[in-house]
Design a protein around this motif. Structure first.
Motif, PDB file in Angstrom:
ATOM      1  N   THR A   1     -19.551 -48.534 -49.636  1.00 40.81           N
ATOM      2  CA  THR A   1     -20.398 -47.370 -49.919  1.00 40.81           C
ATOM      3  C   THR A   1     -20.813 -46.707 -48.598  1.00 40.81           C
ATOM      4  OG1 THR A   1     -22.413 -48.716 -49.917  1.00 40.81           O
ATOM      5  CG2 THR A   1     -21.281 -48.432 -52.032  1.00 40.81           C
ATOM      6  N   PRO A   2     -21.299 -45.447 -48.652  1.00 43.31           N
ATOM      7  CA  PRO A   2     -21.697 -44.752 -47.420  1.00 43.31           C
ATOM      8  C   PRO A   2     -22.835 -45.463 -46.686  1.00 43.31           C
ATOM      9  CG  PRO A   2     -21.482 -43.205 -49.244  1.00 43.31           C
ATOM     10  CD  PRO A   2     -21.401 -44.575 -49.835  1.00 43.31           C
ATOM     11  N   ILE A   3     -22.869 -45.276 -45.365  1.00 45.15           N
ATOM     12  CA  ILE A   3     -23.940 -45.872 -44.562  1.00 45.15           C
ATOM     13  C   ILE A   3     -25.267 -45.145 -44.800  1.00 45.15           C
ATOM     14  CG2 ILE A   3     -24.737 -46.059 -42.157  1.00 45.15           C
ATOM     15  CD1 ILE A   3     -22.036 -47.128 -41.412  1.00 45.15           C
ATOM     16  N   PHE A   4     -25.225 -43.867 -45.168  1.00 43.13           N
ATOM     17  CA  PHE A   4     -26.461 -43.172 -45.528  1.00 43.13           C
ATOM     18  C   PHE A   4     -26.345 -42.627 -46.955  1.00 43.13           C
ATOM     19  CE2 PHE A   4     -23.855 -40.074 -43.216  1.00 43.13           C
ATOM     20  CZ  PHE A   4     -23.843 -38.982 -44.071  1.00 43.13           C
ATOM     21  N   GLU A   5     -27.493 -42.574 -47.615  1.00 38.97           N
ATOM     22  CA  GLU A   5     -27.576 -42.105 -48.999  1.00 38.97           C
ATOM     23  C   GLU A   5     -28.772 -41.159 -49.111  1.00 38.97           C
ATOM     24  OE1 GLU A   5     -25.716 -43.080 -51.729  1.00 38.97           O
ATOM     25  OE2 GLU A   5     -24.916 -45.093 -51.328  1.00 38.97           O
ATOM     26  N   ARG A   6     -28.890 -40.500 -50.254  1.00 39.33           N
ATOM     27  CA  ARG A   6     -30.073 -39.690 -50.509  1.00 39.33           C
ATOM     28  C   ARG A   6     -31.299 -40.599 -50.559  1.00 39.33           C
ATOM     29  NH1 ARG A   6     -28.868 -34.506 -52.101  1.00 39.33           N
ATOM     30  NH2 ARG A   6     -26.681 -34.128 -52.637  1.00 39.33           N
ATOM     31  N   THR A   7     -32.364 -40.184 -49.914  1.00 41.53           N
ATOM     32  CA  THR A   7     -33.576 -41.009 -49.826  1.00 41.53           C
ATOM     33  C   THR A   7     -34.087 -41.402 -51.202  1.00 41.53           C
ATOM     34  OG1 THR A   7     -34.162 -39.926 -47.745  1.00 41.53           O
ATOM     35  CG2 THR A   7     -35.929 -41.081 -48.902  1.00 41.53           C
ATOM     36  N   GLU A   8     -33.958 -40.508 -52.164  1.00 42.00           N
ATOM     37  CA  GLU A   8     -34.436 -40.766 -53.529  1.00 42.00           C
ATOM     38  C   GLU A   8     -33.816 -42.029 -54.120  1.00 42.00           C
ATOM     39  OE1 GLU A   8     -34.399 -38.588 -57.944  1.00 42.00           O
ATOM     40  OE2 GLU A   8     -33.139 -37.838 -56.299  1.00 42.00           O
TER      41      GLU A   8
ATOM     42  N   THR B   1     -27.850 -53.284 -52.814  1.00 41.35           N
ATOM     43  CA  THR B   1     -27.787 -53.231 -54.269  1.00 41.35           C
ATOM     44  C   THR B   1     -27.898 -51.811 -54.816  1.00 41.35           C
ATOM     45  OG1 THR B   1     -28.714 -55.461 -54.434  1.00 41.35           O
ATOM     46  CG2 THR B   1     -28.823 -54.088 -56.403  1.00 41.35           C
ATOM     47  N   ALA B   2     -28.857 -51.038 -54.310  1.00 46.57           N
ATOM     48  CA  ALA B   2     -29.063 -49.678 -54.844  1.00 46.57           C
ATOM     49  C   ALA B   2     -27.803 -48.830 -54.686  1.00 46.57           C
ATOM     50  CB  ALA B   2     -30.257 -49.020 -54.149  1.00 46.57           C
TER      51      ALA B   2
ATOM     52  N   GLU C   1     -33.757 -35.632 -42.064  1.00 43.52           N
ATOM     53  CA  GLU C   1     -33.275 -34.461 -42.795  1.00 43.52           C
ATOM     54  C   GLU C   1     -31.986 -33.969 -42.153  1.00 43.52           C
ATOM     55  OE1 GLU C   1     -35.877 -31.192 -43.336  1.00 43.52           O
ATOM     56  OE2 GLU C   1     -37.150 -32.234 -44.791  1.00 43.52           O
ATOM     57  N   ASP C   2     -30.998 -33.619 -42.990  1.00 44.50           N
ATOM     58  CA  ASP C   2     -29.774 -33.036 -42.434  1.00 44.50           C
ATOM     59  C   ASP C   2     -29.984 -31.530 -42.256  1.00 44.50           C
ATOM     60  OD1 ASP C   2     -29.501 -31.871 -44.929  1.00 44.50           O
ATOM     61  OD2 ASP C   2     -27.708 -32.990 -45.499  1.00 44.50           O
ATOM     62  N   ARG C   3     -28.950 -30.831 -41.816  1.00 46.17           N
ATOM     63  CA  ARG C   3     -29.102 -29.407 -41.518  1.00 46.17           C
ATOM     64  C   ARG C   3     -29.352 -28.566 -42.757  1.00 46.17           C
ATOM     65  NH1 ARG C   3     -24.524 -28.387 -36.779  1.00 46.17           N
ATOM     66  NH2 ARG C   3     -25.460 -29.831 -35.255  1.00 46.17           N
ATOM     67  N   GLY C   4     -29.069 -29.146 -43.920  1.00 42.56           N
ATOM     68  CA  GLY C   4     -29.332 -28.430 -45.160  1.00 42.56           C
ATOM     69  C   GLY C   4     -30.705 -28.727 -45.733  1.00 42.56           C
ATOM     70  N   GLY C   5     -31.536 -29.499 -44.972  1.00 45.77           N
ATOM     71  CA  GLY C   5     -32.881 -29.819 -45.431  1.00 45.77           C
ATOM     72  C   GLY C   5     -32.937 -30.957 -46.425  1.00 45.77           C
ATOM     73  N   ARG C   6     -31.815 -31.655 -46.628  1.00 45.26           N
ATOM     74  CA  ARG C   6     -31.786 -32.773 -47.557  1.00 45.26           C
ATOM     75  C   ARG C   6     -32.288 -34.040 -46.869  1.00 45.26           C
ATOM     76  NH1 ARG C   6     -27.073 -29.585 -48.823  1.00 45.26           N
ATOM     77  NH2 ARG C   6     -26.285 -30.303 -46.802  1.00 45.26           N
ATOM     78  N   SER C   7     -33.097 -34.832 -47.569  1.00 46.27           N
ATOM     79  CA  SER C   7     -33.623 -36.079 -47.017  1.00 46.27           C
ATOM     80  C   SER C   7     -32.613 -37.207 -47.246  1.00 46.27           C
ATOM     81  CB  SER C   7     -34.958 -36.444 -47.678  1.00 46.27           C
ATOM     82  OG  SER C   7     -35.465 -37.650 -47.130  1.00 46.27           O
ATOM     83  N   LEU C   8     -32.161 -37.792 -46.146  1.00 44.95           N
ATOM     84  CA  LEU C   8     -31.177 -38.876 -46.193  1.00 44.95           C
ATOM     85  C   LEU C   8     -31.748 -40.107 -45.500  1.00 44.95           C
ATOM     86  CD1 LEU C   8     -28.012 -36.808 -45.183  1.00 44.95           C
ATOM     87  CD2 LEU C   8     -28.700 -37.473 -47.500  1.00 44.95           C
ATOM     88  N   THR C   9     -31.258 -41.280 -45.901  1.00 40.49           N
ATOM     89  CA  THR C   9     -31.751 -42.544 -45.347  1.00 40.49           C
ATOM     90  C   THR C   9     -30.588 -43.472 -45.039  1.00 40.49           C
ATOM     91  OG1 THR C   9     -33.866 -42.404 -46.526  1.00 40.49           O
ATOM     92  CG2 THR C   9     -33.152 -44.591 -45.858  1.00 40.49           C
TER      93      THR C   9
END
Length: 428
Positions: free
Chosen positions: A40-47, A82-83, A68-76
């Motif tokens: 799976t990706p190393i970063f995901e949506r924070t939600e 597991t998630a 936040e990425d350049r599009g203003g999306r919160s990533l973690t």
């Protein structure tokens, strides 16, 4: 001089071979248990982690690397596995796969902002598994057996398995109320985190490191006293499977997991090795029966575990276990003279194409220096090529273990060494 960020480390070449050995062993065990790898990706949506791990956990509240990425999306950066696996399970509709339960494993870097200490880094490597789709206690026992085999297969012996049951939703609800009633009179004496947990998730108070010595902890209501009949039966079934497999265990009614989604079975594997450290937990896991729904999928039971490979290596050191590592070179080619040097490059290339680990000098060392390099690389064979050998179309092959040395045709030397290497590896 720029150094690595705090809480991270370089794994240098002399240590990487140990990592390869461990990783290969874990891949082998996964195959024997019929688990398939997922990446799976190393970063995901924070939600994802807010919903999948839980807003009341220390991971979400204090330890996540969020940006936040350049599009203003919160990533973690992923703090646990597991998630992400369950998100992928839902997104790709794995509940519809013909083979059920869906059994997956993963391995890679994870990130948590916490105080770095021995065996706990801000970037760490985690191995874990998830089995999704079965509510049978037998799969719980399989997951626990898998975890134990990961350690046993590498030679660890000072292991202790601890299990507990958190019960179903009804059992947890009754236990939650009992915990609130118990801890409320002591609220002002608890740390700030536990005062919040008392309202949000009182079960997490039992996992607090700061309040662990508070007198109220020892007298806290046990979940085992609040298990309904169905939950009691489930726990008894799990124990019977473990006993059938001859897997010894202890029951710890105060043990909880740090994530909000666990139900029924929870477990930890500890190291009792002398000198391992104050924090003895090697691995932890448990059953989650609401996480798939929380992330938008159908009602699906699941169970899994995860552990840090860094802590596994610590346990190996504590028990003084040296793993059989393949850090030797098969062949080192020594050459003297310009034409021999060029021919040596061809010989090394042909050896490598034949699957033989080979190298040569690239520093224009004299013959003595090249032989010293062969010793440092622990080369099993040294091939010597000078102008005289080159003119005769031959090369000298020296067995560094026996000292025996023979001349061979340049055209056939790779075939000769390949036969020896394959025979040695088959018998080794």
């Amino acid at each position: 001089m720029i150094k690595v960020p705090r809480g991270t480390e370089d794994v240098l070449p002399e240590k990487v071979e140990l990592w390869h050995h461990i990783e290969n062993k874990l891949h082998e065990i996964a195959k024997t248990y019929n688990y398939k790898e997922i990446r799976t990706p190393i970063f995901e949506r924070t939600e994802l982690f807010q919903r999948g791990v839980g807003d009341t956990t220390d991971i979400v509240q204090k330890e996540m690397y969020t940006f936040e990425d350049r599009g203003g999306r919160s990533l973690t950066l992923r703090p646990e596995g597991t998630a992400s696996v369950v998100r992928s399970y839902v997104e790709h509709k794995m509940h519809g796969f013909p083979n059920q339960p869906v059994k997956l494993y993963y391995m890679g870097p994870y990130f948590r902002y916490e105080r770095p200490q021995k065996g706990r880094m801000r970037q760490f490597t985690q191995f874990g598994i998830e089995a999704l789709g079965s509510a049978d206690p037998a799969i719980d026992a399989e997951v626990i057996a898998f975890a134990m085999d990961c350690y046993r297969s590498l030679g660890l012996q000072s292991l202790r398995l601890v299990i507990n049951s958190l019960g179903d939703l009804e059992s947890r609800k009754n236990h939650r109320q009992a915990l609130m009633d118990h801890f409320t009179p002591y609220k002002d004496e608890l740390c700030g985190d536990c005062q919040l947990r008392l309202e949000q998730n009182p079960l997490r108070i039992l996992d607090c490191k700061r309040d662990r010595e508070h007198p109220s902890m020892k007298a806290a209501p046990s979940i085992l006293d609040y298990l309904n009949e169905e939950s009691q039966l489930y726990f008894e079934e799990l124990r019977s499977y473990l006993e059938k497999m001859d897997i010894a265990y202890d029951i710890d009614p105060t043990m909880v997991r740090g994530l909000d989604y666990y139900h029924h079975t929870v477990f930890e594997i500890m190291s009792d090795a002398e000198g391992f450290g104050a924090i003895t937990t090697l691995s932890g896991g448990g059953r989650y029966n609401g996480l798939v729904q929380e992330l938008g999928g159908p009602e699906t039971p699941g169970i899994g575990f995860a552990f840090s490979i860094e802590r596994l290596i610590m346990a190996l050191k504590a028990e003084g276990i040296d793993l059989p590592l393949e850090d030797e070179l098969d062949c080192y080619v020594v050459s003297m003279g310009d034409e021999a040097k060029k021919e040596a490059a061809r010989v090394v290339y042909d050896l490598r194409r034949a699957g033989i680990r080979a190298d040569k000098d690239y520093m224009d060392k004299k013959m003595k220096g090249q032989f010293k390099a062969a010793d440092r690389y622990k080369a099993k064979f040294v091939l010597v090529l000078g102008e005289d050998e080159l003119n005769e179309g031959k090369i000298t092959v020296k067995n560094m273990q026996t000292g025996e040395q023979k001349m061979h045709s340049l055209e056939k030397v790779v075939f000769y060494l390949k036969e020896i290497m394959q025979g040695g590896r088959q018998h080794g």
